[in-house]
Design a protein around this motif. Structure first.
Motif, PDB file in Angstrom:
ATOM      1  N   TYR A  85       0.763  -1.370   0.165  1.00  0.00           N
ATOM      2  CA  TYR A  85       0.122  -0.094  -0.048  1.00  0.00           C
ATOM      3  C   TYR A  85       0.821   1.181   0.149  1.00  0.00           C
ATOM      4  N   LEU A  86       0.507   2.223  -0.702  1.00  0.00           N
ATOM      5  CA  LEU A  86       1.212   3.463  -0.617  1.00  0.00           C
ATOM      6  C   LEU A  86       0.457   4.345   0.621  1.00  0.00           C
ATOM      7  N   LEU A  87       1.747   4.550   1.638  1.00  0.00           N
ATOM      8  CA  LEU A  87       1.500   5.621   2.723  1.00  0.00           C
ATOM      9  C   LEU A  87       1.322   6.904   2.482  1.00  0.00           C
ATOM     10  N   TYR A  88       2.655   7.422   1.826  1.00  0.00           N
ATOM     11  CA  TYR A  88       2.833   8.715   1.554  1.00  0.00           C
ATOM     12  C   TYR A  88       3.484   8.856   0.305  1.00  0.00           C
ATOM     13  N   ASP A  89       3.220  10.337  -0.252  1.00  0.00           N
ATOM     14  CA  ASP A  89       3.816  10.538  -1.631  1.00  0.00           C
ATOM     15  C   ASP A  89       4.179  11.945  -1.452  1.00  0.00           C
ATOM     16  N   TRP A  99      -7.062  10.161  -2.597  1.00  0.00           N
ATOM     17  CA  TRP A  99      -8.119   9.294  -2.501  1.00  0.00           C
ATOM     18  C   TRP A  99      -8.024   8.484  -1.355  1.00  0.00           C
ATOM     19  N   ILE A 100      -8.811   8.385  -0.198  1.00  0.00           N
ATOM     20  CA  ILE A 100      -8.824   7.739   0.778  1.00  0.00           C
ATOM     21  C   ILE A 100      -9.699   6.352   0.793  1.00  0.00           C
ATOM     22  N   ASN A 101     -10.745   6.677   0.000  1.00  0.00           N
ATOM     23  CA  ASN A 101     -11.921   5.586  -0.075  1.00  0.00           C
ATOM     24  C   ASN A 101     -12.660   6.181  -1.196  1.00  0.00           C
ATOM     25  N   ASP A 102     -12.191   5.650  -2.264  1.00  0.00           N
ATOM     26  CA  ASP A 102     -12.991   6.091  -3.626  1.00  0.00           C
ATOM     27  C   ASP A 102     -14.507   5.483  -3.491  1.00  0.00           C
ATOM     28  N   PRO A 103     -15.414   6.387  -3.636  1.00  0.00           N
ATOM     29  CA  PRO A 103     -15.132   7.574  -4.344  1.00  0.00           C
ATOM     30  C   PRO A 103     -15.757   8.688  -3.483  1.00  0.00           C
ATOM     31  N   TRP A 104     -15.584   8.588  -2.147  1.00  0.00           N
ATOM     32  CA  TRP A 104     -16.239   9.586  -1.202  1.00  0.00           C
ATOM     33  C   TRP A 104     -15.065  10.174  -0.441  1.00  0.00           C
ATOM     34  N   LYS A 111      -6.722  19.518   3.286  1.00  0.00           N
ATOM     35  CA  LYS A 111      -8.009  19.642   3.607  1.00  0.00           C
ATOM     36  C   LYS A 111      -9.026  18.555   3.131  1.00  0.00           C
ATOM     37  N   TYR A 112     -10.211  18.387   3.848  1.00  0.00           N
ATOM     38  CA  TYR A 112     -11.069  17.399   3.558  1.00  0.00           C
ATOM     39  C   TYR A 112     -12.486  18.026   2.865  1.00  0.00           C
ATOM     40  N   ALA A 123      -7.534   9.387   8.469  1.00  0.00           N
ATOM     41  CA  ALA A 123      -8.231   9.176   9.376  1.00  0.00           C
ATOM     42  C   ALA A 123      -9.379  10.220   9.815  1.00  0.00           C
ATOM     43  N   ALA A 124      -9.292  11.266   9.954  1.00  0.00           N
ATOM     44  CA  ALA A 124     -10.540  12.207  10.201  1.00  0.00           C
ATOM     45  C   ALA A 124     -11.486  12.100   9.316  1.00  0.00           C
ATOM     46  N   GLY A 125     -11.281  11.617   7.781  1.00  0.00           N
ATOM     47  CA  GLY A 125     -12.278  11.492   7.027  1.00  0.00           C
ATOM     48  C   GLY A 125     -13.196  10.243   6.934  1.00  0.00           C
ATOM     49  N   TYR A 126     -12.593   9.308   7.532  1.00  0.00           N
ATOM     50  CA  TYR A 126     -13.527   8.095   7.925  1.00  0.00           C
ATOM     51  C   TYR A 126     -14.000   7.823   9.266  1.00  0.00           C
ATOM     52  N   ASP A 127     -13.274   8.635  10.299  1.00  0.00           N
ATOM     53  CA  ASP A 127     -13.810   8.137  11.718  1.00  0.00           C
ATOM     54  C   ASP A 127     -13.873   9.300  12.551  1.00  0.00           C
TER      55      ASP A 127
END
Length: 262
Positions: free
Chosen positions: A74-78, A88-93, A117-118, A143-147
């Motif tokens: 898995y790609l962690l950082y770019d 993208w954290i969890n396509d498409p949302w 920013k989210y 993490a802030a986007g999904y939990d």
């Protein structure tokens, strides 16, 4: 080797816990070199669990293989992302947009800091720092986007030296009861000055005629021990970082935290 602590507050609970990671030892997977990832929830760890493998490539991308899915990388950082790029954290949302890039001094080195920013969660934000990772925790990208933002990076050490401390975190290790064990004992064992450089003075409301005294680093490794204790202890040989002073007065043990700076 470097170690990372991050704390987790469940969304509908007031308890929390700390996980400490360390990267130690090399291994080869599919002709590619990785660092091993170990983790523990113990404050003074003696046993570590293998959690996976991590590497950074020549394009400043950081990759991770988990222990449960070792064949998937898995790609962690770019760290070559540019302002306006989307992650993208969890396509498409769930996704983040790189809003800006600044510089920050980390242990005397100027490093890039990435501000995300989210769009779907405007109340939340995230930052990455080169050599440190995400302020949500090194493996909690987005993490802030999904939990709801329950993960936070507390601190990080590099070869035993403290290189990052979350200004909002009172400690590298937090206790699940919502209280700090070492602070509860502060009326029994006191250390000053704190932070300290060469010497610390240790006082207690109880008799300090004890069996032994030990100093542990943030990994729970004993770095200094003695069978006799004076009120002043020479700590000049210790590297900068967070330490725990423990006195053993059978059958009790008293601990207090202190920081070394040079």
């Amino acid at each position: 080797m470097c170690c990372v602590n991050y704390d987790y507050w469940p969304a509908f609970d007031t308890s929390y816990f700390t996980i400490t990671y360390k990267f130690e030892g090399d291994t080869i997977i599919e002709n590619t070199s990785y660092k091993k990832i170990f983790y523990t929830e113990a404050q003074f760890p003696t046993n570590w669990n293998l959690g996976g493998w991590i590497r950074e490539d020549e394009n400043r991308k950081v990759w991770n293989r988990g222990i449960n899915y070792p064949d998937v990388e898995y790609l962690l950082y770019d760290f070559l992302m540019e302002e306006g790029d989307t992650l993208w954290i969890n396509d498409p949302w769930e996704y983040m947009i790189l809003d800006s890039v600044s510089n920050v001094d980390i242990d005397g080195n100027l490093r890039n800091k990435y501000w995300f920013k989210y769009p779907n969660e405007p109340a939340y934000a995230e930052t990455w720092t080169e050599g440190i990772g995400s302020n949500r925790g090194i493996f909690q990208i987005g993490a802030a986007g999904y939990d709801g933002g329950t993960f936070w990076l507390s601190c990080q050490h590099d070869n035993g030296q403290l290189v990052y401390m979350n200004p909002a975190s009172p400690d590298c290790y937090m206790f699940g009861t919502g209280t700090y064990e070492l602070n509860e004992q502060a009326n029994e064992l006191r250390i000053f000055p704190n932070p300290a450089t060469d010497y610390i003075s240790v006082t207690s409301q109880f008799d300090l005629s004890i069996d032994e005294a030990n100093i542990y680093n943030h990994m729970g490794q004993k770095v200094l021990g003695t069978k006799t204790v004076n009120t002043t202890v020479n700590i000049s040989a210790l590297k900068p970082g967070i330490y725990f002073f423990e006195v053993v007065k059978s059958p009790e043990k008293l601990r207090a935290k202190f920081m070394v700076v040079h």
